[in-house]
Design a protein around this motif. Structure first.
Motif, mmCIF file in Angstrom:
data_model
loop_
_atom_site.group_PDB
_atom_site.id
_atom_site.type_symbol
_atom_site.label_atom_id
_atom_site.label_comp_id
_atom_site.label_asym_id
_atom_site.label_seq_id
_atom_site.Cartn_x
_atom_site.Cartn_y
_atom_site.Cartn_z
ATOM 1 N N VAL B 259 0.819 -1.218 0.000
ATOM 2 C CA VAL B 259 0.000 0.000 0.000
ATOM 3 C C VAL B 259 0.855 1.271 0.000
ATOM 4 O O VAL B 259 0.328 2.367 -0.145
ATOM 5 C CB VAL B 259 -1.001 0.054 1.186
ATOM 6 C CG1 VAL B 259 -1.995 -1.092 1.111
ATOM 7 C CG2 VAL B 259 -0.301 0.068 2.523
ATOM 8 N N ASN B 260 2.166 1.124 0.180
ATOM 9 C CA ASN B 260 3.075 2.277 0.144
ATOM 10 C C ASN B 260 3.408 2.571 -1.320
ATOM 11 O O ASN B 260 4.539 2.405 -1.772
ATOM 12 C CB ASN B 260 4.348 1.986 0.947
ATOM 13 C CG ASN B 260 4.069 1.859 2.431
ATOM 14 O OD1 ASN B 260 4.211 2.809 3.188
ATOM 15 N ND2 ASN B 260 3.633 0.667 2.855
ATOM 16 N N VAL B 261 2.399 3.007 -2.054
ATOM 17 C CA VAL B 261 2.439 3.048 -3.525
ATOM 18 C C VAL B 261 3.606 3.888 -4.046
ATOM 19 O O VAL B 261 3.740 5.066 -3.722
ATOM 20 C CB VAL B 261 1.097 3.589 -4.072
ATOM 21 C CG1 VAL B 261 1.146 3.753 -5.579
ATOM 22 C CG2 VAL B 261 -0.036 2.658 -3.653
ATOM 23 N N LYS B 262 4.453 3.232 -4.859
ATOM 24 C CA LYS B 262 5.606 3.913 -5.461
ATOM 25 C C LYS B 262 5.156 4.669 -6.701
ATOM 26 O O LYS B 262 4.131 4.360 -7.296
ATOM 27 C CB LYS B 262 6.659 2.871 -5.854
ATOM 28 C CG LYS B 262 7.290 2.198 -4.629
ATOM 29 C CD LYS B 262 8.313 1.133 -5.027
ATOM 30 C CE LYS B 262 7.651 -0.071 -5.638
ATOM 31 N NZ LYS B 262 8.483 -1.273 -5.647
ATOM 32 N N TRP B 263 5.928 5.687 -7.094
ATOM 33 C CA TRP B 263 5.652 6.483 -8.290
ATOM 34 C C TRP B 263 4.247 7.097 -8.211
ATOM 35 O O TRP B 263 3.562 7.256 -9.228
ATOM 36 C CB TRP B 263 5.823 5.617 -9.554
ATOM 37 C CG TRP B 263 7.090 4.815 -9.511
ATOM 38 C CD1 TRP B 263 8.360 5.305 -9.491
ATOM 39 C CD2 TRP B 263 7.209 3.371 -9.438
ATOM 40 N NE1 TRP B 263 9.259 4.263 -9.421
ATOM 41 C CE2 TRP B 263 8.586 3.078 -9.383
ATOM 42 C CE3 TRP B 263 6.278 2.323 -9.422
ATOM 43 C CZ2 TRP B 263 9.060 1.773 -9.304
ATOM 44 C CZ3 TRP B 263 6.752 1.032 -9.346
ATOM 45 C CH2 TRP B 263 8.131 0.763 -9.286
ATOM 46 N N LEU B 264 3.841 7.450 -7.002
ATOM 47 C CA LEU B 264 2.473 7.925 -6.734
ATOM 48 C C LEU B 264 2.090 9.063 -7.670
ATOM 49 O O LEU B 264 2.814 10.050 -7.796
ATOM 50 C CB LEU B 264 2.402 8.405 -5.281
ATOM 51 C CG LEU B 264 1.039 8.876 -4.785
ATOM 52 C CD1 LEU B 264 0.077 7.704 -4.660
ATOM 53 C CD2 LEU B 264 1.172 9.589 -3.445
ATOM 54 N N HIS B 265 0.923 8.955 -8.335
ATOM 55 C CA HIS B 265 0.500 10.076 -9.187
ATOM 56 C C HIS B 265 -0.969 10.444 -9.044
ATOM 57 O O HIS B 265 -1.374 11.497 -9.515
ATOM 58 C CB HIS B 265 0.859 9.823 -10.664
ATOM 59 C CG HIS B 265 -0.141 9.000 -11.413
ATOM 60 N ND1 HIS B 265 -0.461 9.228 -12.730
ATOM 61 C CD2 HIS B 265 -0.897 7.952 -11.025
ATOM 62 C CE1 HIS B 265 -1.364 8.345 -13.126
ATOM 63 N NE2 HIS B 265 -1.648 7.565 -12.119
#
Lengths: 189, 426
Positions: B259-265
């Motif tokens: 849930v620690n979403v990488k490349w968050l957009h």
């Protein structure tokens, strides 16, 4: 006298300042819905955000053979990549070879058809991420057709089915009856 | 000489008495057969060494580990053929003496590779049930007050092999426990951005999405985002590495890695979860009664002895050793770690090395005199809420045989008479 005035001014200044909120930081730029249109792709279980268009099991069958079977297996259970059909677990009546498959590819313990609670997720995920080598390359019609075919591999829809934004959310998956949520967390027993 | 007081069976010693006694720890340390660390044993040289007779070399603009240490690397999960699954890179935890993992050794799980993002073009968008849909570029985000937090991130599938494999696999600490790492993360509190957008009353969940090829997405309760969540821009004092989500990732302290979403957009504020692919299948748990549990976000209290650990070799029988390891809890602080050297018959409190931080790795240690017999070492952590690590048998009772996420049972390592350490179930 001068001191008194100074104090009065300070007090007058201090009261509103102490009550004031922290300065509002607002560096975000307004975003209009048109800017988001292409990116707003989440499909919800109730079918919200499903696009227009339709696709059939038959169209899905040939698409699947050409673009999916090399990774997910001819009938969606052989792997090497994720199992799309049948039950989850180490063993299963429908697939006697399952323990051998799992030894080679442990992820075949899980199954989309056996575990996922909503058909909307199949549409949502295939559209955003599959085929793995070319995500977002499928048209909405193709995604409807592939969703219909994966549901058919799981014997959840008939051979002559066509899915669209109205019929897709009405397909009930077996995973739905198994659903429990750990959130919000209950006190430990 | 001070009496070396035993504090539990199997040779566990009182730390203070041990330090006073002046008996050093075995200098030989632990040979690690799993990494190419073993250097040839050279007789001690008493001459002035060559490097003291010449000027030193030049430095680098961006420093690197010593050439001799470059064998210490992450280990890639080998899944034949290459494209049958997703990439998993595991941290060499047994070689990490502190609570911070070097950024280049931070574990990573990539579901669709690492996107090559242009930071100038990247935007964070907040929309859905908000008064004002907003977009932020990197420069705008950097103008908010930054906060920094030392936290662990653990994959929900860390130690999955011990959860699902019917037999204990002979694997190293890195293979079994390498999907956890600790870092100092700095970024913008999400509550600032969400308040600026104006959350509507019906809002309960947020769909967080990454800008990778697979548009990785997860549904997260709004409550967590308004609590301690940040949009992380920095890791260990520099911009995020691409492998960790450059230019920005979601950091949800104590919650499962996925849930620690990488490349968050994109953050879509909504009233219900979306049941995305990962929360529908891979990151759910099958319970013993066949039910499927979803949205189990917290990583529960857990610990592992990293020295000695799987596939290491103790150089001498009857030696003194320091048993050391790491403990953590996604709920809060670690308050206690007990260690057993006799397979769980008796336990002694290990020393916790401060500072003991909230939702961060915590180091523990205890001196041990090995009697040369086959011994089973265990550790058992407790957090500030009184949560205690279960035994493996106890953990297994709750889950179906093939369920492998959120495994936090006590880890057992057996030290054989020849000094080799092996993963075992007790």
């Amino acid at each position: 006298m001068y001191k008194c005035v100074q104090r009065a001014i300070l007090l007058a200044l201090a009261i509103p300042l102490s009550r004031a909120e922290l300065p509002v930081l607002a560096f975000g730029q307004p975003l209009n819905p048109a800017q988001l249109k292409a990116l707003d792709i989440t499909v919800f279980p109730d079918g919200r955000n499903l696009p227009d268009g339709r696709g059939s099991v038959r169209a899905g069958r040939s698409l699947y053979a050409g673009r999916c079977a090399m990774c997910h297996g001819a009938s969606g259970v052989e792997g090497p990549s994720a199992r799309l059909a049948g039950s989850d677990g180490f063993f299963g009546w429908s697939d006697p070879l399952r323990p051998l498959r799992i030894l080679q590819y442990p992820r075949l313990m899980l199954s989309v058809g056996g575990q996922w609670p909503y058909a909307s997720t199949i549409f949502d995920y295939v559209r955003r991420a599959m085929p793995h080598y070319a995500p977002k390359s499928l048209s909405d019609e193709e995604v409807y057709a592939l969703t219909a075919y994966i549901l058919h591999l799981n014997r959840l829809v008939e051979e002559d089915t066509e899915l669209d934004r109205h019929s897709l959310p009405r397909v009930v998956l077996p995973g739905r009856a198994r659903e429990v949520s750990a959130w919000p967390e209950k006190p430990a027993d | 000489m001070t009496d070396l007081k035993q504090v539990a069976g199997g040779g566990l010693l009182d730390r203070r008495a041990f330090l006073r006694s002046g008996i050093g720890l075995s200098l030989a340390g632990f040979a690690d057969t799993s990494a190419a660390q073993a250097l040839p044993v050279v007789a001690p040289a008493y001459d002035i060494p060559a490097w003291m007779r010449m000027p030193g070399g030049a430095d680098l603009a961006y420093g690197l580990p010593a050439a001799q240490e470059q064998a210490l690397q992450r280990q890639q999960h080998a899944g034949p053929p290459e494209d049958s699954g997703f990439a998993v890179w595991r941290t060499p935890l047994a070689s990490q003496p502190g609570v911070i993992t070097p950024s280049g050794l931070h574990f990573a799980v990539h579901h669709n590779g690492i996107p090559d993002i242009d930071p100038q073009q990247h935007r964070l968008m907040i929309h859905g049930l908000v008064e004002r849909p907003l977009s932020f570029d990197l420069e705008q985000l950097a103008r908010y007050p930054l906060v920094s937090q030392i936290r662990f991130i653990e994959c929900s599938g860390n130690t999955a092999a011990n959860a699902a494999s019917p037999w204990a696999r002979d694997e190293s600490c890195q293979q079994l426990f390498g999907e956890i790492s600790g870092s100092e993360w700095a970024g913008v509190p999400l509550k600032l951005l969400l308040r600026e957008a104006g959350i509507k009353p019906a809002a309960k969940w947020v769909i967080a999405e990454g800008a990778d090829g697979g548009s990785h997405s997860r549904s997260v309760p709004l409550e967590k985002l308004l609590d301690d969540a940040i949009v992380a821009l920095y890791q260990n004092g520099e911009r995020l590495r691409p492998s960790q989500g450059y230019p920005m990732r979601l950091l949800l302290p104590g919650w499962e890695g996925n849930v620690n979403v990488k490349w968050l957009h994109r953050l879509e504020v909504c009233d219900a979860p979306a049941y995305t692919k990962d929360e529908s299948g891979l990151y759910s748990e099958v319970l013993a009664n066949g039910e499927i549990e979803r949205f189990s976000f917290f990583m529960d209290v857990k610990s592992v002895i990293t020295h000695p650990s799987g596939q290491q070799i103790l150089p001498e029988a009857l030696g003194y050793y320091e048993i050391a390891g790491l403990a953590w809890s996604g709920y809060g602080r670690i308050t206690r770690v007990e260690v057993s050297a006799d397979g769980g018959l008796s336990w002694a409190d290990a020393h916790l090395h401060g500072p003991v931080l909230d939702k961060a790795l915590t180091r523990f240690s205890i001196p041990w005199q090995w009697d040369g017999r086959s011994s089973v070492l265990l550790s058992r952590a407790t957090d500030e809420f009184g949560r205690v690590q279960p035994t493996r048998a106890h953990w297994k009772r709750r889950y179906a045989d093939h369920s492998f996420n959120h495994y936090n049972a006590q880890q057992a390592w057996r030290v054989a008479r020849n000094g080799r350490v092996e993963n075992v179930y007790v």
